[in-house]
Design an enzyme around this catalytic site. Structure first.
Site, PDB file in Angstrom:
ATOM      1  N   ILE A   3     -22.806  -2.770  38.435  1.00 14.92           N
ATOM      2  CA  ILE A   3     -22.693  -1.313  38.536  1.00 14.92           C
ATOM      3  C   ILE A   3     -23.657  -0.641  37.546  1.00 14.92           C
ATOM      4  O   ILE A   3     -24.285   0.373  37.857  1.00 14.92           O
ATOM      5  CB  ILE A   3     -21.239  -0.854  38.301  1.00 14.92           C
ATOM      6  N   PHE A   7     -20.786   0.070  30.364  1.00 13.09           N
ATOM      7  CA  PHE A   7     -20.373  -0.772  31.490  1.00 13.09           C
ATOM      8  C   PHE A   7     -20.038  -2.199  31.068  1.00 13.09           C
ATOM      9  O   PHE A   7     -19.662  -3.009  31.919  1.00 13.09           O
ATOM     10  CB  PHE A   7     -21.515  -0.867  32.528  1.00 13.09           C
ATOM     11  N   TYR A  21      -6.654  -7.699  31.471  1.00 13.95           N
ATOM     12  CA  TYR A  21      -7.834  -6.912  31.855  1.00 13.95           C
ATOM     13  C   TYR A  21      -7.476  -5.421  31.925  1.00 13.95           C
ATOM     14  O   TYR A  21      -8.098  -4.584  31.269  1.00 13.95           O
ATOM     15  CB  TYR A  21      -8.380  -7.400  33.202  1.00 13.95           C
ATOM     16  N   PHE A  57      -6.061 -14.591  50.397  1.00  7.07           N
ATOM     17  CA  PHE A  57      -4.941 -14.794  49.472  1.00  7.07           C
ATOM     18  C   PHE A  57      -3.717 -14.006  49.934  1.00  7.07           C
ATOM     19  O   PHE A  57      -3.521 -12.864  49.539  1.00  7.07           O
ATOM     20  CB  PHE A  57      -5.332 -14.355  48.054  1.00  7.07           C
ATOM     21  N   GLY A 101      -0.884 -11.526  40.423  1.00  8.81           N
ATOM     22  CA  GLY A 101      -1.284 -10.227  39.882  1.00  8.81           C
ATOM     23  C   GLY A 101      -1.893  -9.267  40.881  1.00  8.81           C
ATOM     24  O   GLY A 101      -2.397  -8.217  40.487  1.00  8.81           O
TER      25      GLY A 101
HETATM   26  N1  UDP Z   1      -9.219 -11.657  48.106  1.00  9.19           N
HETATM   27  C1  UDP Z   1      -9.053 -12.689  49.036  1.00  9.19           C
HETATM   28  N2  UDP Z   1      -9.855 -13.778  48.938  1.00  9.19           N
HETATM   29  C2  UDP Z   1     -10.823 -13.921  47.997  1.00  9.19           C
HETATM   30  C3  UDP Z   1     -11.009 -12.872  47.056  1.00  9.19           C
HETATM   31  C4  UDP Z   1     -10.184 -11.757  47.136  1.00  9.19           C
HETATM   32  O1  UDP Z   1      -8.187 -12.602  49.889  1.00  9.19           O
HETATM   33  O2  UDP Z   1     -11.511 -14.947  47.966  1.00  9.19           O
HETATM   34  C5  UDP Z   1      -8.390 -10.457  48.187  1.00  9.19           C
HETATM   35  C6  UDP Z   1      -7.608 -10.186  46.915  1.00  9.19           C
HETATM   36  O3  UDP Z   1      -6.355 -10.816  46.972  1.00  9.19           O
HETATM   37  C7  UDP Z   1      -7.509  -8.670  46.941  1.00  9.19           C
HETATM   38  C8  UDP Z   1      -8.752  -8.198  47.689  1.00  9.19           C
HETATM   39  O4  UDP Z   1      -9.238  -9.360  48.374  1.00  9.19           O
HETATM   40  O5  UDP Z   1      -6.393  -8.265  47.698  1.00  9.19           O
HETATM   41  C9  UDP Z   1      -9.832  -7.686  46.780  1.00  9.19           C
HETATM   42  O6  UDP Z   1     -10.030  -8.644  45.744  1.00  9.19           O
HETATM   43  P1  UDP Z   1     -11.275  -8.589  44.761  1.00  9.19           P
HETATM   44  O7  UDP Z   1     -11.204  -9.804  43.891  1.00  9.19           O
HETATM   45  O8  UDP Z   1     -12.523  -8.377  45.552  1.00  9.19           O
HETATM   46  O9  UDP Z   1     -11.060  -7.282  43.909  1.00  9.19           O
HETATM   47  P2  UDP Z   1      -9.786  -6.818  43.013  1.00  9.19           P
HETATM   48  O10 UDP Z   1      -8.865  -6.110  43.972  1.00  9.19           O
HETATM   49  O11 UDP Z   1      -9.196  -8.024  42.381  1.00  9.19           O
HETATM   50  O12 UDP Z   1     -10.399  -5.875  42.039  1.00  9.19           O
END
Ligand code: UDP
Length: 320
Positions: free
Chosen positions: A12, A67, A135, A202, A278
């Site tokens: 970013i 950033f 975080y 996930f 989380g």
């Molecule tokens: N996610 C997923 N598979 C992956 C990475 C992320 O299903 O390999 C899902 C994750 O559970 C969340 C969404 O995608 O619901 C966005 O995740 P990301 O890590 O991109 O961003 P975050 O929401 O953690 O900031």
């Protein structure tokens, strides 16, 4: 104007630098990593007070954009010390150096993770701050420190709480490249490009229409324009505050995969896995305050465009 962009080599931060240069500002990047583009770069760690004092004695900055931070939720749970040291303690060193140098305006990268599990959707800035991982807590701690620094020293700040930063530079000059990559869209596109076998979903048992998590994806070019408006707000004397940055529209993991199939025309293999620790089921921003106070108008607010720009970047840079 002359700005310091701390963490300007990152995903970013580098978009912000491009935005500021296009607007004919002078920019210095402070980062431990050398940026991939041509810019005046100072290789320093913001935990190094002497290096910061030297930097501030060499240049007179109108404001600082910050950033630089670690951003992986899962890692923050297993290595909290790393997150508090880098995201909180090092930021404190930066803030103290700014006060010594009397550089009194800061734009700080915060996150929707300060809210924790949403109690209501969409999430506005008043929503309780109940971060559920180190975080999110590290970012909320800095936000509170910033309030104290304003009261004590008059250092004014805008905290920008990003929802899911996504996409790539519309002109193909930069995009996402984390190592290791953990974010959904680049992982999906790597699978589309054949750089990985499959993308993992996930959790399909969330209380959402298709069972997968819903997020508010916001284009990095729109994030950059919000920062530019925020710095004008501060330089014109605006009071310290925080703004959510999101499009106010949620898309599920499955919808993002479907969009990537459409944009790329490729088959994308999917593997199902349990929920990631989380992850709240749904995060969607109410960014009305940024629209009203800053006049922010996201222009790349369709998921199709976000995925298309990310795909262009993925293809332009066949890294391996
Ligand atoms: N996610 C997923 N598979 C992956 C990475 C992320 O299903 O390999 C899902 C994750 O559970 C969340 C969404 O995608 O619901 C966005 O995740 P990301 O890590 O991109 O961003 P975050 O929401 O953690 O900031």
């Amino acid at each position: 104007m002359r700005f310091l962009v701390v963490g300007g080599a990152g995903y970013i931060g580098s978009q912000m630098v491009r935005h500021l240069l296009q607007a004919n500002h002078e920019v210095v990047v402070a980062d431990t990593t050398r940026p991939r583009y041509d810019i005046e770069w100072v290789g320093l760690d913001i935990a190094d007070a002497d290096a910061l004092d030297t930097l501030f004695s060499l240049y007179r900055f109108d404001a600082v954009f910050h950033f630089a931070s670690y951003i992986q939720v899962g890692e923050s749970v297993s290595k909290p010390g790393k997150y508090y040291r880098n995201n909180v303690a090092a930021t404190l060193v930066l803030l103290e150096a700014m006060v010594r140098a009397q550089v009194m305006c800061l734009i700080f990268s915060s996150t929707a993770a300060v809210y924790g599990d949403p109690q209501r959707i969409p999430i506005d800035e008043q929503h309780p701050k109940l971060a559920i991982n180190p975080y999110g807590r590290s970012k909320w701690m800095v936000e509170q420190i910033l309030e104290d620094f304003d009261r004590a020293y008059g250092l004014r700040s805008v905290c920008l709480r990003y929802f899911n930063a996504a996409g790539a530079d519309p002109h193909g000059e930069g995009g996402e490249c984390h190592e290791p990559e953990t974010h959904l869209i680049p992982l999906i596109l790597q699978a589309a490009a054949g750089r990985r076998e499959a993308v993992t979903v996930f959790g399909r048992d969330y209380d959402t229409p298709d069972g997968t998590c819903i997020r508010d994806y916001v284009h990095i070019a729109d994030l950059a324009s919000a920062h530019a408006l925020a710095v004008v707000y501060l330089l014109e004397g605006g009071a310290s505050t925080a703004f959510n940055l999101g499009n106010g529209q949620g898309f599920s993991v499955q919808q993002v995969i479907d969009m990537a199939r459409e944009v790329t025309g490729r088959d994308i293999q999917v593997v199902d896995a349990p929920r990631r620790a989380g992850d709240p089921p749904r995060l969607v921003a109410d960014a009305g305050k940024a629209r009203e106070v800053l006049g922010w108008r996201p222009v790349h607010d369709s998921l199709e465009e976000i995925v298309r720009h990310a795909w262009h970047w993925e293809q332009k840079y066949p890294w391996h």
